[in-house]
Design a protein around this motif. Structure first.
Motif, short mmCIF file in Angstrom:
data_model
loop_
_atom_site.label_atom_id
_atom_site.label_comp_id
_atom_site.label_asym_id
_atom_site.label_seq_id
_atom_site.Cartn_x
_atom_site.Cartn_y
_atom_site.Cartn_z
N THR A 97 -19.62 94.14 78.79
CA THR A 97 -18.78 94.96 77.93
C THR A 97 -19.11 94.61 76.49
O THR A 97 -19.19 93.43 76.14
N LEU A 98 -19.30 95.63 75.67
CA LEU A 98 -19.64 95.41 74.27
C LEU A 98 -18.54 95.94 73.36
O LEU A 98 -17.78 96.83 73.73
N PRO B 282 -11.51 98.86 70.68
CA PRO B 282 -12.25 99.66 71.65
C PRO B 282 -13.45 98.92 72.22
O PRO B 282 -14.13 98.18 71.50
N THR B 283 -13.70 99.10 73.50
CA THR B 283 -14.82 98.45 74.17
C THR B 283 -15.71 99.50 74.82
O THR B 283 -15.29 100.63 75.08
N TYR B 284 -16.94 99.10 75.11
CA TYR B 284 -17.93 99.96 75.73
C TYR B 284 -18.53 99.21 76.91
O TYR B 284 -19.25 98.23 76.72
N TYR C 251 -23.34 95.59 67.78
CA TYR C 251 -22.50 95.34 68.95
C TYR C 251 -22.49 93.86 69.31
O TYR C 251 -23.45 93.15 69.06
N MET C 252 -21.39 93.42 69.92
CA MET C 252 -21.30 92.04 70.40
C MET C 252 -20.51 92.01 71.70
O MET C 252 -19.75 92.94 71.99
N THR C 253 -20.71 90.97 72.47
CA THR C 253 -19.99 90.80 73.71
C THR C 253 -18.59 90.25 73.42
O THR C 253 -18.30 89.83 72.29
N ILE C 254 -17.75 90.21 74.44
CA ILE C 254 -16.40 89.66 74.27
C ILE C 254 -16.46 88.18 73.86
O ILE C 254 -15.76 87.78 72.92
N PRO C 255 -17.29 87.34 74.50
CA PRO C 255 -17.38 85.95 74.04
C PRO C 255 -17.89 85.82 72.60
O PRO C 255 -17.44 84.94 71.85
N GLU C 256 -18.78 86.71 72.18
CA GLU C 256 -19.24 86.69 70.79
C GLU C 256 -18.12 87.10 69.85
O GLU C 256 -17.97 86.55 68.75
N MET C 257 -17.30 88.07 70.27
CA MET C 257 -16.14 88.47 69.48
C MET C 257 -15.16 87.30 69.37
O MET C 257 -14.59 87.06 68.30
N GLN C 258 -14.99 86.56 70.45
CA GLN C 258 -14.12 85.39 70.45
C GLN C 258 -14.57 84.39 69.39
O GLN C 258 -13.77 83.89 68.61
N SER C 259 -15.84 84.13 69.35
CA SER C 259 -16.39 83.20 68.37
C SER C 259 -16.27 83.75 66.96
O SER C 259 -15.92 83.03 66.03
N TYR C 260 -16.55 85.02 66.79
CA TYR C 260 -16.50 85.68 65.48
C TYR C 260 -15.09 85.64 64.88
O TYR C 260 -14.92 85.37 63.69
N LEU C 261 -14.08 85.86 65.73
CA LEU C 261 -12.69 85.87 65.26
C LEU C 261 -12.03 84.50 65.33
O LEU C 261 -10.91 84.34 64.84
N ARG C 262 -12.69 83.55 65.99
CA ARG C 262 -12.13 82.21 66.20
C ARG C 262 -10.78 82.28 66.89
O ARG C 262 -9.76 81.76 66.42
#
Length: 57
Positions: A41-42, A32-34, A5-16
């Protein structure tokens, strides 16, 4: 967070992608988010990868 799992800011970094785009993807339900608390939110990494792979031919 180094795991499934990752947070929204981590997803932002992961996807650039931009912060706004990351939150829009989550809010629209395209990824989908949790929500585990009112402020946390993860997102599953596999869901992110599925979303990205849906654009590959």
């Amino acid at each position: 967070m180094d795991g499934v799992y990752m947070t929204i800011p981590e997803m932002q970094s992961y996807l650039r992608i931009s912060r706004k785009t990351a939150y829009n993807l989550a809010a629209s339900g395209k990824i989908p988010t949790y929500r585990i608390s009112p402020r946390k939110t993860l997102v599953r990494r596999t869901d992110i990868d599925k979303y990205v792979n849906s654009f590959k031919a």
